[in-house]
Design an enzyme around this catalytic site. Structure first.
Site, PDB file in Angstrom:
ATOM      1  N   GLU A  50      46.530  42.941  34.747  1.00 57.07           N
ATOM      2  CA  GLU A  50      45.138  42.740  35.140  1.00 57.07           C
ATOM      3  C   GLU A  50      44.375  44.037  35.417  1.00 57.07           C
ATOM      4  OE1 GLU A  50      44.940  39.993  38.427  1.00 57.07           O
ATOM      5  OE2 GLU A  50      45.656  38.340  37.225  1.00 57.07           O
ATOM      6  N   ASN A  72      46.669  35.600  32.632  1.00 53.07           N
ATOM      7  CA  ASN A  72      46.732  35.066  33.999  1.00 53.07           C
ATOM      8  C   ASN A  72      45.492  34.225  34.236  1.00 53.07           C
ATOM      9  OD1 ASN A  72      48.978  36.670  34.228  1.00 53.07           O
ATOM     10  ND2 ASN A  72      48.115  38.075  35.747  1.00 53.07           N
ATOM     11  N   ARG A 115      59.477  37.320  35.415  1.00 54.92           N
ATOM     12  CA  ARG A 115      58.562  38.451  35.255  1.00 54.92           C
ATOM     13  C   ARG A 115      58.452  39.165  36.599  1.00 54.92           C
ATOM     14  NH1 ARG A 115      52.594  38.570  36.218  1.00 54.92           N
ATOM     15  NH2 ARG A 115      51.723  40.317  35.068  1.00 54.92           N
ATOM     16  N   TYR A 150      43.629  31.329  36.933  1.00 53.88           N
ATOM     17  CA  TYR A 150      43.616  30.568  38.187  1.00 53.88           C
ATOM     18  C   TYR A 150      42.453  29.589  38.261  1.00 53.88           C
ATOM     19  CZ  TYR A 150      47.308  33.624  39.768  1.00 53.88           C
ATOM     20  OH  TYR A 150      48.510  34.274  39.858  1.00 53.88           O
ATOM     21  N   GLU A 166      50.761  34.246  34.500  1.00 54.38           N
ATOM     22  CA  GLU A 166      50.554  33.781  35.884  1.00 54.38           C
ATOM     23  C   GLU A 166      49.661  32.557  35.867  1.00 54.38           C
ATOM     24  OE1 GLU A 166      49.004  36.578  38.757  1.00 54.38           O
ATOM     25  OE2 GLU A 166      50.301  38.183  38.011  1.00 54.38           O
ATOM     26  N   HIS A 169      51.845  46.948  38.340  1.00 55.74           N
ATOM     27  CA  HIS A 169      51.167  45.857  39.048  1.00 55.74           C
ATOM     28  C   HIS A 169      50.549  46.458  40.318  1.00 55.74           C
ATOM     29  CE1 HIS A 169      51.103  41.210  39.351  1.00 55.74           C
ATOM     30  NE2 HIS A 169      50.306  41.650  40.299  1.00 55.74           N
TER      31      HIS A 169
HETATM   32  C1  GBH Z   1      46.651  37.784  40.450  1.00 57.29           C
HETATM   33  O1  GBH Z   1      45.375  38.254  40.649  1.00 57.29           O
HETATM   34  C2  GBH Z   1      47.608  38.900  40.700  1.00 57.29           C
HETATM   35  O2  GBH Z   1      48.154  39.380  39.503  1.00 57.29           O
HETATM   36  C3  GBH Z   1      48.695  38.560  41.672  1.00 57.29           C
HETATM   37  O3  GBH Z   1      49.324  39.723  42.096  1.00 57.29           O
HETATM   38  C4  GBH Z   1      48.110  37.759  42.804  1.00 57.29           C
HETATM   39  O4  GBH Z   1      49.030  37.553  43.847  1.00 57.29           O
HETATM   40  C5  GBH Z   1      47.662  36.452  42.237  1.00 57.29           C
HETATM   41  O5  GBH Z   1      46.784  36.626  41.177  1.00 57.29           O
HETATM   42  C6  GBH Z   1      46.988  35.531  43.259  1.00 57.29           C
HETATM   43  O6  GBH Z   1      45.820  36.108  43.748  1.00 57.29           O
HETATM   44  O7  GBH Z   1      37.763  37.485  42.973  1.00 57.29           O
HETATM   45  O8  GBH Z   1      36.256  35.913  43.991  1.00 57.29           O
HETATM   46  O9  GBH Z   1      35.628  36.985  41.893  1.00 57.29           O
HETATM   47  C7  GBH Z   1      44.350  37.314  40.441  1.00 57.29           C
HETATM   48  C8  GBH Z   1      43.035  37.964  40.715  1.00 57.29           C
HETATM   49  C9  GBH Z   1      41.682  36.065  41.166  1.00 57.29           C
HETATM   50  C10 GBH Z   1      40.759  38.053  40.219  1.00 57.29           C
HETATM   51  C11 GBH Z   1      40.416  35.339  40.878  1.00 57.29           C
HETATM   52  C12 GBH Z   1      39.520  37.312  39.904  1.00 57.29           C
HETATM   53  C13 GBH Z   1      38.075  35.574  40.592  1.00 57.29           C
HETATM   54  C14 GBH Z   1      37.426  35.111  41.872  1.00 57.29           C
HETATM   55  N1  GBH Z   1      41.904  37.180  40.297  1.00 57.29           N
HETATM   56  N2  GBH Z   1      39.322  36.267  40.875  1.00 57.29           N
HETATM   57  S1  GBH Z   1      36.727  36.474  42.740  1.00 57.29           S
END
Ligand code: GBH
Length: 457
Positions: free
Chosen positions: A167, A295, A78, A297, A362, A122
């Protein structure tokens, strides 16, 4: 003791990247500036003034990078297309030299049996369009659909899977409300207008792609796994409803159902008169799609607490809600490691939108990994993170959720937006001095997972 797990036949294993984070070559072959070129040059916005000017130099090294993907046995890759390479001014004439790069990349991937999955946006909006209002402007939605059609016209004969946005939550709320991402504006009303125009752009582009013959069309969201601090508390359940509305249902319902939920409209009305929503928009946004990219995390825990400050500028109107600080094991980003949040999220999406196939587009973690004396990168913490999250995906599949694939973030260390190069998400290590790539232990582990279509015991 852990047990081995098998994934369904045909499960798609891959890795993900994004144009501005890896390509470099910021001025090559007619590329115009994007909002991230501007933002990264604005003092104080990105760690240590890092920019994507060179990044991983993937623009020039893509054949080697595709070879590394093939060595790992990736079935899918991707990547995103840089809009300002294709249309340096964001609209109007197409720059064929910008598309040449993706043409070569796609051929290289297909030649090695790797299925390309395209993300059209993106986060690298052409700066010219930001100068005309960016995503707060309705025109941006139509221009996005034109750009999508131009990319499809060149690559659609070989690329079957097209996703529109990555996103939009981040584009709207981090770009226009908190300002920690480009273009760095801090205005909740602008953020809500941006949500709507991003959604409209998605719908118009999805329809244009379909009309041009695209086989599989979708979008990637970062749906929040919003969980109550206390599952027994009615106040916490109410806090979950509000945050879920603002983060999730505001995107999911217009795209996959039939328009904005009434509580979300009420919430937005505290900041804007909603004049940007016109007749027919919701119908356009609900264009049929074939997949939802997820996505994930980290989870978000909330509690209803009178007087609590809320989730900050990226969560407009959440006063009275406590966002719990991350607890337990954290990644180098400070994000809580909790695979169960992914299972819960997938089960919810499977329950509410049962006919839409899901892909994890992701998932991954930043850790402070460095090559050892032997040159290898021993990232046991990342292996544990990926293993735990793959088990979480497997659990959701066992419970009947239609998850078709998993793409690790990221193929290689790269420009981590406001964090610059100091955060490393790759399963391949990049030495930015020499551009040397070294597959980390996690990459070798992932190669084995792919080869056995499952996890070892
Ligand atoms: C993704 O964003 C992106 O698509 C990618 O480009 C990036 O490199 C990757 O993740 C790693 O960051 O922001 O403190 O409220 C993820 C973005 C991360 C947004 C977690 C919401 C929640 C915690 N997200 N975030 S906070």
């Amino acid at each position: 003791m852990t047990v081995g797990l098998q994934f369904p036949d045909g499960f798609v294993w891959g890795a993900a990247t994004a144009a501005y984070q890896i390509e470099g070559a910021a001025r090559d072959e007619g590329r115009g500036p994007s909002i991230w070129d501007t933002f990264s040059r604005t003092p104080g916005k990105v760690y240590a003034g890092h920019t994507g000017d060179v990044a991983c130099d993937h623009y020039h090294r893509y054949p080697d990078d595709v070879r590394l993907m093939a060595d790992l046995g990736l079935r899918a890759y991707r990547f995103s297309i840089s809009w300002p390479r294709v249309q340096p001014d964001g609209s109007g004439p197409v720059n064929p030299r910008g598309l040449d790069f993706y043409d070569r990349l796609v051929d290289e991937l297909i030649g090695r049996g790797i299925d390309p999955i395209v993300t059209l946006y993106h986060w690298d909006l052409p700066q010219t369009l930001e100068d005309r209002g960016g995503w707060t402007s309705r025109d941006t939605a139509s221009w996005f659909a034109e750009y999508a059609a131009a990319a499809y016209a060149r690559l659609g004969d070989r690329v079957s899977t097209w996703t529109t946005l990555n996103e939009p939550w981040c584009s709207a709320y981090l770009g226009y409300a908190s300002g920690i991402h480009a273009p760095g504006r801090q205005d909740p009303a602008a953020a809500f207008a941006s949500v709507h125009h991003l959604l409209l752009g998605h719908g118009l582009a999805a329809r244009a792609l379909r009309a041009a013959g695209a086989e599989t069309v979708g979008i990637t969201l970062n749906p929040a796994a919003v969980l109550p601090a206390d599952p027994e508390s009615a106040a916490d359940a109410e806090a979950v409803r509000v945050v879920d509305g603002l983060s999730n249902r505001i995107f999911l319902e217009p795209i996959l159902a039939s328009g904005y939920p009434s509580d979300v409209l009420e919430h937005m009305r505290r900041f804007t008169d909603l004049a940007f929503i016109q007749d027919g928009d919701e119908k356009a946004i609900a264009a049929a799609i074939d997949l939802l990219g997820v996505n994930y995390y980290s989870p978000t825990y909330v509690a209803g607490r009178p007087g609590a400050p809320g989730g900050g500028p990226a969560h407009p109107g959440t006063e009275g809600i406590l966002f719990l600080p991350p607890a337990g094991p954290l990644t180098e980003m400070g994000w809580q490691i909790e695979p169960a949040g992914l299972t819960a999220l997938l089960e919810r999406l499977g329950r509410d939108y049962p006919t839409t196939p899901l892909y994890i587009t992701e998932n991954g973690a930043a850790f402070d990994d460095k090559p050892g004396a032997d040159g290898q990168v021993a990232d046991a913490n990342r292996i544990a993170y990926l293993d735990g999250h793959l088990r979480a995906v497997h659990t959701a599949i066992e419970r009947g959720v239609d998850v078709r694939g998993y793409l690790v973030w990221s193929l290689m260390d790269n420009f981590e937006w406001a964090e610059g190069y100091r955060k490393r998400f790759g399963i391949i290590h990049v030495d930015y001095q020499t551009q040397r790539r070294t597959p980390k232990d996690s990459a070798l582990w992932y190669r084995d997972v792919i080869a056995r279509n499952g996890l070892p015991s």
